[in-house]
Motif scaffolding. Structure first.
Motif, short mmCIF file in Angstrom:
data_model
loop_
_atom_site.label_atom_id
_atom_site.label_comp_id
_atom_site.label_asym_id
_atom_site.label_seq_id
_atom_site.Cartn_x
_atom_site.Cartn_y
_atom_site.Cartn_z
N GLU A 58 -65.27 -7.47 62.68
CA GLU A 58 -65.56 -6.62 61.52
C GLU A 58 -64.28 -6.05 60.92
O GLU A 58 -64.10 -6.01 59.72
CB GLU A 58 -66.45 -5.44 61.94
N LYS A 59 -63.38 -5.62 61.83
CA LYS A 59 -62.11 -5.02 61.39
C LYS A 59 -61.31 -6.04 60.59
O LYS A 59 -60.77 -5.74 59.53
CB LYS A 59 -61.32 -4.53 62.62
N ALA A 60 -61.26 -7.28 61.11
CA ALA A 60 -60.47 -8.33 60.43
C ALA A 60 -61.02 -8.58 59.03
O ALA A 60 -60.25 -8.79 58.08
CB ALA A 60 -60.52 -9.62 61.25
N GLU A 77 -50.32 -20.17 54.66
CA GLU A 77 -49.85 -19.95 56.03
C GLU A 77 -50.99 -19.82 57.06
O GLU A 77 -50.97 -20.49 58.10
CB GLU A 77 -48.96 -18.68 56.04
N PRO A 78 -52.03 -19.00 56.79
CA PRO A 78 -53.11 -18.87 57.80
C PRO A 78 -53.86 -20.19 58.10
O PRO A 78 -54.42 -20.33 59.17
CB PRO A 78 -54.04 -17.83 57.17
N LEU A 243 -67.38 -20.49 65.27
CA LEU A 243 -65.95 -20.44 64.95
C LEU A 243 -65.60 -19.14 64.22
O LEU A 243 -64.52 -18.58 64.39
CB LEU A 243 -65.57 -21.69 64.13
N SER A 244 -66.54 -18.66 63.38
CA SER A 244 -66.29 -17.37 62.72
C SER A 244 -67.28 -16.32 63.21
O SER A 244 -67.33 -15.22 62.66
CB SER A 244 -66.41 -17.52 61.21
N ALA A 282 -61.49 -14.38 59.43
CA ALA A 282 -62.53 -14.11 60.43
C ALA A 282 -62.37 -15.04 61.63
O ALA A 282 -62.49 -14.61 62.79
CB ALA A 282 -63.91 -14.29 59.81
N SER A 283 -62.06 -16.30 61.38
CA SER A 283 -61.95 -17.27 62.48
C SER A 283 -60.72 -17.00 63.35
O SER A 283 -60.79 -17.15 64.56
CB SER A 283 -61.89 -18.69 61.92
N ILE A 284 -59.61 -16.63 62.71
CA ILE A 284 -58.41 -16.30 63.51
C ILE A 284 -58.73 -15.11 64.42
O ILE A 284 -58.43 -15.11 65.61
CB ILE A 284 -57.19 -16.02 62.60
#
Ligand SMILES: Cc1ncc(COP(=O)(O)O)c(C=O)c1O
Length: 382
Positions: A58-60, A77-78, A243-244, A282-284
């Motif tokens: 949620e924070k991300a 980049e991400p 994944l997310s 979200a996935s990272i």
């Protein structure tokens, strides 16, 4: 309970009458528009593996401050960061990661890659399996008028290898695609010897192995990826769903370097919304959460697996049942009887969500109190 009659004027519902309207979700609970809290043992079919509204995810999303959109012909980049993270956690030597919007697209990319690398047109899938909602994915598993692809009938044991060899011998099969443990075939576990033999045969006849981990990925079966149970080395892997963690749509197809290079040259699979910046953030965050907490999650999965197993084996089902429980994936098979369907409906009335059948995918971090309350409801609904 507000029940729709399946006749919305503008919104195309699936055929069956929807049992309830959801307003919100919180950890292992779904909340209806009337404010009633339901225990969710479904997790959206292997999407919410960390429960809904996991605080770190949620924070991300809330803190996401990146670009609205990036065109696939530019670099971001991400994208590179996520691809690097994924190739480190998947089994085998899968290093080239392609962007997708979900599971179906991830499977499409896998099929295209196998065709491009092998120059072959045919595929083998498990009879009755599910790999998505496109004509190609449907064609893999149904008697499609568009394709004449081969279907391998479970059970997957050593005897099945003869049949498989006959299919592969023609050297026309680009790839065999399967879920390593089939969530869509009632949490069906192939024999280890089948998987080893399948790999040997695929190598012998130049057929690629596609592991569809769209549903099994990210811990559902107790391993980070279910392929790990079989000590095999797939050529291509599809992931999506967890994944997310459900926070945003995304899918990925990861393959061996040489297969990826062939696809890039042949027909790079362009995807307008593949790896949208918000989905990537979200996935990272999700992958990092798994990297940080996998030990604790595994402990909970092990504990819960035993608890569910013990409770379910003590329940007095009114029809003969065949159970399959692996990690936090559970299927109760009542054969041709509609008993599972009836129990599912009664459970819903009593405040528990399970998939018809009965199939259950509780969150990997579910707490004891919620698990017990859900199982008590199930028992009461028998
Ligand atoms: C094993 C498997 N592959 C592919 C898909 C398709 O994924 P999506 O619905 O994200 O397109 C699903 C969906 O349930 C699935 O279970």
């Amino acid at each position: 309970m507000q029940v729709s009659n399946g006749q919305n004027k503008y919104y195309a519902e699936s055929e069956e009458v929807k049992p309830l309207r959801i307003k919100d979700a919180e950890r292992s609970f779904l909340i209806s528009v009337e404010g009633k809290k339901y225990i969710d043992f479904g997790s959206g079919w292997c999407v919410g593996n960390l429960g809904w509204k996991n605080p770190e995810l949620e924070k991300a999303i809330k803190n996401f401050n990146g670009p609205t959109y990036i065109s696939p012909n530019l670099e971001y980049e991400p994208w590179i960061e996520l691809a690097g993270l994924l190739s480190k956690i998947v089994p085998g030597k899968l290093t080239k990661c392609f962007r997708a919007t979900g599971g179906t697209e991830a499977v499409e990319i896998a099929l295209q890659a196998a065709k491009s690398y092998t120059g072959r047109e045919e595929f083998i899938a498990l009879d009755g399996a599910f790999h998505g909602n496109s004509i190609a994915a449907e064609g893999l598993v149904s008697d499609s008028p568009y394709f004449n692809w081969k279907k391998l009938k479970p059970p997957l044991n050593e005897e099945k290898l003869n049949e498989l060899e006959k299919m592969l011998k023609t050297k026309k099969v680009a790839a065999l695609i399967m879920e390593p443990i089939s969530m869509n075939l009632g949490v069906m576990v192939p024999e280890f010897s089948f998987m080893q033999g399948m790999q040997d045969l695929c190598r012998k006849y130049g057929t690629l192995i596609i592991m569809d981990e769209v549903a099994t990925g990210f811990g559902r079966t107790g391993k980070l990826f279910a392929t790990e149970y079989f000590d095999i080395d797939p050529d291509i892997m599809c992931i999506a769903k967890a994944l997310s963690g459900g926070a945003a749509p995304i899918g990925a197809t990861i393959m061996k370097e040489e297969v990826g290079e062939s696809l890039k040259k042949d027909n790079y699979p362009y995807s307008t919304y593949g790896w949208h910046p918000l989905s990537v953030a979200a996935s990272i965050a999700n992958v990092r959460f798994f990297q940080k907490h996998w030990g604790e999650l595994q402990e909970n999965i092990q504990f819960m697996n035993e608890y569910f197993r013990q409770r379910l084996s003590q329940m007095e089902f009114k029809k003969p049942v065949k159970m399959s429980i692996v990690g936090m994936a559970m299927n109760l098979d009542f054969g041709k009887s509609d008993y599972g369907e009836k129990v599912t409906k009664r459970a819903l009335k009593n405040g528990l969500i399970v998939f018809e059948g009965i199939t259950m995918f509780p969150a990997l971090d579910i707490d004891f109190e919620t698990a017990k309350a859900g199982l008590d409801i199930l028992e009461k609904s028998l």
